[in-house]
Design a protein around this motif. Structure first.
Motif, short mmCIF file in Angstrom:
data_model
loop_
_atom_site.label_atom_id
_atom_site.label_comp_id
_atom_site.label_asym_id
_atom_site.label_seq_id
_atom_site.Cartn_x
_atom_site.Cartn_y
_atom_site.Cartn_z
N ILE A 13 -13.79 57.32 -17.54
CA ILE A 13 -12.75 56.77 -16.67
C ILE A 13 -12.21 57.83 -15.72
O ILE A 13 -11.84 57.53 -14.58
CB ILE A 13 -11.62 56.13 -17.53
N LEU A 14 -12.19 59.08 -16.15
CA LEU A 14 -11.65 60.14 -15.30
C LEU A 14 -12.65 60.65 -14.26
O LEU A 14 -12.32 61.56 -13.50
CB LEU A 14 -11.18 61.31 -16.18
N SER A 15 -13.85 60.09 -14.21
CA SER A 15 -14.82 60.52 -13.21
C SER A 15 -14.53 59.83 -11.87
O SER A 15 -13.63 59.01 -11.75
CB SER A 15 -16.24 60.20 -13.67
N LYS A 16 -15.31 60.17 -10.85
CA LYS A 16 -15.02 59.70 -9.49
C LYS A 16 -15.77 58.43 -9.10
O LYS A 16 -15.35 57.74 -8.19
CB LYS A 16 -15.36 60.80 -8.48
N THR A 17 -16.87 58.13 -9.74
CA THR A 17 -17.65 56.98 -9.32
C THR A 17 -17.16 55.70 -10.00
O THR A 17 -16.73 55.72 -11.15
CB THR A 17 -19.14 57.18 -9.62
N LEU A 18 -17.23 54.60 -9.26
CA LEU A 18 -16.71 53.34 -9.77
C LEU A 18 -17.51 52.81 -10.95
O LEU A 18 -16.94 52.23 -11.88
CB LEU A 18 -16.70 52.29 -8.65
N LEU A 19 -18.82 53.00 -10.94
CA LEU A 19 -19.65 52.49 -12.02
C LEU A 19 -19.31 53.17 -13.35
O LEU A 19 -19.24 52.53 -14.39
CB LEU A 19 -21.13 52.68 -11.68
N THR B 222 -16.04 42.88 -17.50
CA THR B 222 -17.05 43.85 -17.07
C THR B 222 -17.95 43.27 -15.98
O THR B 222 -18.26 43.96 -15.00
CB THR B 222 -17.89 44.33 -18.27
N ALA B 223 -18.33 42.02 -16.14
CA ALA B 223 -19.15 41.37 -15.11
C ALA B 223 -18.39 41.28 -13.79
O ALA B 223 -18.96 41.54 -12.71
CB ALA B 223 -19.58 39.99 -15.57
N LEU B 224 -17.10 40.92 -13.85
CA LEU B 224 -16.29 40.86 -12.64
C LEU B 224 -16.18 42.22 -11.98
O LEU B 224 -16.34 42.36 -10.77
CB LEU B 224 -14.90 40.31 -12.96
N PHE B 225 -15.91 43.26 -12.76
CA PHE B 225 -15.79 44.61 -12.20
C PHE B 225 -17.11 45.09 -11.60
O PHE B 225 -17.11 45.76 -10.57
CB PHE B 225 -15.32 45.60 -13.26
N LEU B 226 -18.23 44.77 -12.23
CA LEU B 226 -19.52 45.18 -11.68
C LEU B 226 -19.80 44.48 -10.35
O LEU B 226 -20.33 45.10 -9.42
CB LEU B 226 -20.64 44.91 -12.68
N LEU C 29 -17.48 43.44 -8.27
CA LEU C 29 -16.58 44.06 -7.29
C LEU C 29 -17.08 45.44 -6.87
O LEU C 29 -16.98 45.80 -5.68
CB LEU C 29 -15.17 44.18 -7.88
N CYS C 30 -17.64 46.20 -7.79
CA CYS C 30 -18.20 47.52 -7.43
C CYS C 30 -19.40 47.37 -6.50
O CYS C 30 -19.55 48.12 -5.53
CB CYS C 30 -18.61 48.29 -8.69
N TYR C 31 -20.25 46.39 -6.78
CA TYR C 31 -21.42 46.16 -5.94
C TYR C 31 -21.00 45.74 -4.54
O TYR C 31 -21.54 46.22 -3.54
CB TYR C 31 -22.32 45.11 -6.57
N ARG C 32 -20.01 44.84 -4.46
CA ARG C 32 -19.53 44.39 -3.16
C ARG C 32 -18.85 45.53 -2.39
O ARG C 32 -19.03 45.64 -1.17
CB ARG C 32 -18.58 43.22 -3.35
#
Length: 112
Positions: free
Chosen positions: A20-26, A84-88, A90-93
């Protein structure tokens, strides 16, 4: 056995916090999912790892296992899958529109 499960819960929490403390959304999404799995394991451990009969009325069993922790975990797994599916998605979009998944670039802090 509870000690081993508690160590595993702590390990899952530490891995999830690191992600969670990393920079990338995935990585942030995967970290939240791993912490959710740690919470599920914590609920199962707190419910007790004991053996017993079925909780049926009229039976001769003096000890039985409580089904509430398993029901809570099953509900949490379904909710975690949907979130998790919703967040993925949103990250893809976000990656399609902005062209990056780095949270520093999404904020507009290009100089850091």
């Amino acid at each position: 056995m509870e000690t081993l499960m508690s160590i595993l819960v702590g390990l899952l929490f530490s891995i999830g916090t690191y992600l969670i403390l990393s920079k990338t959304l995935l990585r942030i999404v995967l970290g939240a999912s791993i912490i959710s799995h740690g919470v599920n394991l914590l609920i199962l451990t707190m419910g007790g790892l004991k053996k017993g009969g079925l909780p049926l009325l009229g039976g001769n069993n003096l000890s039985y296992t409580d089904a509430l922790p398993q029901a809570l975990i099953l509900t949490a797994i379904v909710i975690n899958f949907a979130v998790t599916a919703l967040f993925l998605v949103l990250c893809y979009r976000t990656y399609q529109v902005v062209g990056t998944d780095d949270s520093e670039q999404l904020r507009g802090n290009e100089d850091e």
